[in-house]
Write a protein that holds these residues in place. Structure first.
Motif, PDB file in Angstrom:
ATOM      1  N   GLY A 109       0.817  -1.210   0.000  1.00 56.54           N
ATOM      2  CA  GLY A 109       0.000   0.000   0.000  1.00 56.54           C
ATOM      3  C   GLY A 109       0.848   1.257   0.000  1.00 56.54           C
ATOM      4  O   GLY A 109       0.503   2.250  -0.644  1.00 56.54           O
ATOM      5  N   SER A 120       0.848   4.089  -2.863  1.00 60.44           N
ATOM      6  CA  SER A 120       0.585   5.471  -2.470  1.00 60.44           C
ATOM      7  C   SER A 120       1.692   6.405  -2.938  1.00 60.44           C
ATOM      8  O   SER A 120       1.426   7.548  -3.336  1.00 60.44           O
ATOM      9  N   PHE A 160      -5.456  -1.707  -6.356  1.00 59.60           N
ATOM     10  CA  PHE A 160      -5.585  -0.592  -5.413  1.00 59.60           C
ATOM     11  C   PHE A 160      -6.343   0.510  -6.142  1.00 59.60           C
ATOM     12  O   PHE A 160      -5.865   1.021  -7.158  1.00 59.60           O
ATOM     13  N   ASP A 169     -12.230  -4.163   6.267  1.00 61.28           N
ATOM     14  CA  ASP A 169     -11.492  -3.644   5.116  1.00 61.28           C
ATOM     15  C   ASP A 169     -11.820  -2.184   4.853  1.00 61.28           C
ATOM     16  O   ASP A 169     -10.944  -1.380   4.508  1.00 61.28           O
ATOM     17  N   MET A 211      -8.815  -7.667   2.660  1.00 59.79           N
ATOM     18  CA  MET A 211      -7.789  -6.856   2.029  1.00 59.79           C
ATOM     19  C   MET A 211      -7.036  -5.937   2.983  1.00 59.79           C
ATOM     20  O   MET A 211      -6.025  -5.357   2.608  1.00 59.79           O
ATOM     21  N   TYR A 212      -7.502  -5.757   4.205  1.00 61.25           N
ATOM     22  CA  TYR A 212      -6.911  -4.733   5.075  1.00 61.25           C
ATOM     23  C   TYR A 212      -5.425  -4.965   5.302  1.00 61.25           C
ATOM     24  O   TYR A 212      -4.636  -4.026   5.420  1.00 61.25           O
ATOM     25  N   THR A 247      -3.295  -6.115   3.234  1.00 61.66           N
ATOM     26  CA  THR A 247      -2.564  -5.677   2.044  1.00 61.66           C
ATOM     27  C   THR A 247      -2.617  -4.162   1.897  1.00 61.66           C
ATOM     28  O   THR A 247      -1.611  -3.516   1.620  1.00 61.66           O
ATOM     29  N   TRP A 248      -3.775  -3.582   2.113  1.00 65.55           N
ATOM     30  CA  TRP A 248      -3.942  -2.141   1.939  1.00 65.55           C
ATOM     31  C   TRP A 248      -3.248  -1.335   3.034  1.00 65.55           C
ATOM     32  O   TRP A 248      -2.692  -0.276   2.755  1.00 65.55           O
ATOM     33  N   TYR A 249      -3.262  -1.841   4.250  1.00 63.53           N
ATOM     34  CA  TYR A 249      -2.759  -1.070   5.382  1.00 63.53           C
ATOM     35  C   TYR A 249      -1.784  -1.926   6.193  1.00 63.53           C
ATOM     36  O   TYR A 249      -2.146  -2.508   7.232  1.00 63.53           O
ATOM     37  N   LYS A 274      -6.924   5.639   1.199  1.00 63.07           N
ATOM     38  CA  LYS A 274      -7.961   4.709   1.639  1.00 63.07           C
ATOM     39  C   LYS A 274      -8.569   3.976   0.442  1.00 63.07           C
ATOM     40  O   LYS A 274      -8.701   4.539  -0.647  1.00 63.07           O
ATOM     41  N   TYR A 275      -8.937   2.710   0.679  1.00 59.93           N
ATOM     42  CA  TYR A 275      -9.566   1.895  -0.359  1.00 59.93           C
ATOM     43  C   TYR A 275     -10.819   1.250   0.211  1.00 59.93           C
ATOM     44  O   TYR A 275     -10.943   1.050   1.416  1.00 59.93           O
TER      45      TYR A 275
END
Length: 473
Positions: A129, A133, A170, A253, A421-422, A424-426, A470-471
Motif C-alpha cells: 500500500g 501510495s 488498489f 477492510d 484486504m486490510y 494488504t492495503w494497510y 484509503k480503499y
C-alpha cells in the motif's frame, strides 16, 4: 514462506533513505520514479507484434529480485528465467535472492534505481500500500489485457481464477501480481488422528471436546506462531465471517467505525482465548517464531497449528516419514452460522511487482506473463508445492498430501470462499497492529473487549491519517 508486512511507514521509508544518502528528491515530488500514463518513467520499448505483444526490448537486461524464503528461488532460476532467456537470448538476466527485501531495495526505490521485477514478500516486505501510495509501482493493466502465453486468443486475465487480479488492485488499477493461491485453515497430522480415532471437529464445541481427548493422550492440542501471533487472526476472522456473514470482514477492510467490535468478532476472540485459559496451548508457544512452533507440531508435540498451504513445503525438511499433512476449515461457532463449515479463507498471495522507475518494465511484465503460462505455473507448483492462480495449471501434477488436501478443501468450499484486504492495503495496521493485539489476546494479557478495542484503535489510526490512501470494496 511468510506473508507479512514489515513496520515500514513512510516516515521510516524516508528516514532509511536519508541514512543511506540515497534520497534524491525532484522539486515537487516526495519520491522519484512517479508513474506516468504508461505506469512508470519513460523506458525503452521494443516493437510490438503478435510474438511480442508487450513490446519487450529483446536485448535489454532484466534485473530480478526474488524473496529467498519458504519458496526459495529455484522456481525462478530453473523454470521462469530459462523460458525468458530462450525467447530473448540476447537479454542478460541479473538474478538476486534476498531474505530482507526492504533492506536490499529500500534505498533503490527511493533513489529511482529499482530492479525490473521484485518478489516483495517475507518479514522484510516493503508494504505494498505504501509503494502504491508513493507511485512506486507500474500499472499491470497491459499485462492482464495481453494475449496469454499459451493462447493468443485468450487474454491473460481470462486464464486466472476469480479474485486473482482484484487482490492486487488498489483503487481502479492492478499493481501487484499474486502468484500463489493459498488455502488457509487448521492443519493436523491425519496419520495421528487415524491412529487415535479422532475426527476433525466441525463445531467449536466439538473442538473443545476433542482438545480434552488430545490432552488426555499426552499431546497438547494447539500451538501457533507465537511471535507472529497474527496467524491466529485468520481463524478469528474466518470463524466470525462464518457466524455472521462476509460483511463482517468487509467492514474491517472499509475501516468502518466499530467493525472490530462486532459481536461475531467478540465471539470468535472469546473462543480462541479459551484455548489459553483451558490449558490447550503448548507451553512456550508465545515465544516461538513460525519455524519453531511448526517444528513442534511436526514433532508431534501439538495436534493443531494455523497456517496457509505453504506450510508443507516450509516444513518438508523436518517432517517425519508417515506424517500426513492435512488441512481442515475453521470450525463453526454455532450450528446457526450463516456460512457452512466448508467455507474457507483462500487468497491469492506471494506478491510480485514491477517498479515504476524500472529500466526495463516491459521485460518485467513479460516475465510475469511467463509465470502465468501453463508451463510457468506448473513449474511453480512442482518446485514450491503451492497451488497457483492459473486455472487448471495443477491438473495432472502429482501433489504431496498437504497440497492435495488443500485442493480438495478448496473444491469442497465451492463459492464459499472468504477473503479480506486490510492486511494488504494497510500494512502497519496488520503488523505490528493486529499482531500485537492478538498476541495479547492469546496469552490472556488482554480481555476480549480490550482486544477488540485495541484493534479498533489500530483501524482508527489509519482512518484518521490523511496521509494514508484509503480503499474500499
Amino acid at each position: 514462506m511468510t506473508k507479512f508486512s514489515a513496520e515500514w511507514s513512510r516516515r521510516n521509508f524516508l528516514r532509511g533513505a536519508l541514512a543511506t544518502g540515497a534520497l534524491v528528491l525532484p522539486a515537487s515530488s516526495a519520491l522519484v520514479g512517479c508513474a506516468t500514463s504508461g505506469g512508470g518513467q519513460e523506458a525503452a520499448e521494443g516493437e510490438k507484434s503478435a510474438q511480442n505483444p508487450l513490446g519487450v526490448p529483446t536485448d535489454a537486461p532484466l534485473e530480478v529480485y526474488i524473496f529467498n524464503g519458504g519458496f526459495g528461488d529455484k522456481y525462478a532460476t530453473d523454470v521462469h528465467e530459462p523460458i525468458y532467456k530462450k525467447k530473448y537470448p540476447k537479454a542478460k538476466i541479473n538474478h538476486k535472492a534476498e531474505v530482507d527485501i526492504a533492506g536490499a531495495l529500500q534505498s533503490r526505490f527511493v533513489g529511482g534505481n529499482p530492479p525490473d521485477f521484485v518478489n516483495d514478500s517475507g518479514d522484510g516486505q516493503i508494504p505494498l500500500g505504501q509503494l502504491v501510495s508513493d507511485k512506486q509501482l507500474y500499472d499491470l493493466t497491459d499485462l492482464f489485457d495481453a494475449p496469454s502465453w499459451d493462447d493468443p486468443n485468450t487474454k491473460v486475465r481470462d486464464t486466472l481464477v476469480p479474485g486473482a487480479i482484484q487482490q492486487g488492485t488498489f483503487g481502479d488499477k492492478p499493481y501487484v501480481m499474486n502468484m500463489a493461491l493459498t488455502v488457509f485453515g487448521i492443519w493436523y497430522n491425519k496419520a495421528l488422528f487415524d491412529k487415535h480415532g479422532w475426527q476433525p471437529p466441525q463445531t467449536w464445541d466439538d473442538m473443545l471436546a476433542l482438545c480434552k481427548d488430545i490432552k488426555a493422550a499426552g499431546i497438547y492440542p494447539w500451538t501457533y506462531q507465537g511471535i507472529h501471533a497474527r496467524y491466529m487472526s485468520w481463524s478469528l476472522l474466518a470463524m466470525a465471517a462464518k457466524l455472521a456473514g462476509p460483511d463482517v470482514v468487509k467492514a474491517i477492510d472499509n475501516l468502518e467505525e466499530g467493525a472490530w467490535q462486532h459481536e461475531a468478532i467478540k465471539e470468535s476472540a472469546n473462543a480462541l482465548q479459551g484455548l489459553h485459559t483451558k490449558g490447550y496451548i503448548l507451553p512456550g508457544t508465545e515465544g516461538m517464531d513460525h519455524i519453531q512452533a511448526q517444528g513442534q507440531w511436526c514433532a508431534g508435540k501439538a495436534a493443531f497449528v494455523p497456517c496457509g498451504s505453504w506450510l508443507e513445503n516450509e516444513q518438508k525438511d523436518v517432517t517425519p516419514e508417515g506424517f500426513e499433512v492435512t488441512v481442515m476449515p475453521d470450525p463453526l461457532l454455532s450450528k446457526d452460522s450463516k456460512m457452512p463449515f466448508e467455507t474457507i479463507y483462500a487468497s491469492p498471495g506471494e506478491p510480485y511487482v514491477v517498479p515504476a522507475a524500472a529500466k526495463n518494465p516491459r521485460g518485467g511484465l513479460e516475465y510475469m506473463r511467463i509465470m502465468l503460462s501453463k508451463d510457468g505455473a506448473k513449474g511453480f507448483t512442482e518446485q514450491v508445492s503451492s497451488l497457483t492462480v492459473v486455472k487448471g495449471a495443477a491438473d495432472g501434477v502429482k501433489l504431496p498430501p498437504g497440497l492435495t488436501s488443500a485442493q480438495e478443501t478448496l473444491k469442497s468450499a465451492g463459492d464459499n470462499v472468504l477473503n479480506w484486504m486490510y492486511n494488504t492495503w494497510y500494512g502497519d495496521m496488520w503488523n505490528p497492529g493486529v499482531n500485537a493485539q492478538i498476541g495479547d489476546l492469546m496469552t490472556g494479557r488482554k480481555t476480549v473487549d480490550q482486544f477488540c478495542a485495541g484493534c479498533e484503535s489500530e483501524a482508527k489510526k489509519v482512518r484518521d491519517d490523511d496521509s494514508v490512501t484509503k480503499y474500499t470494496r
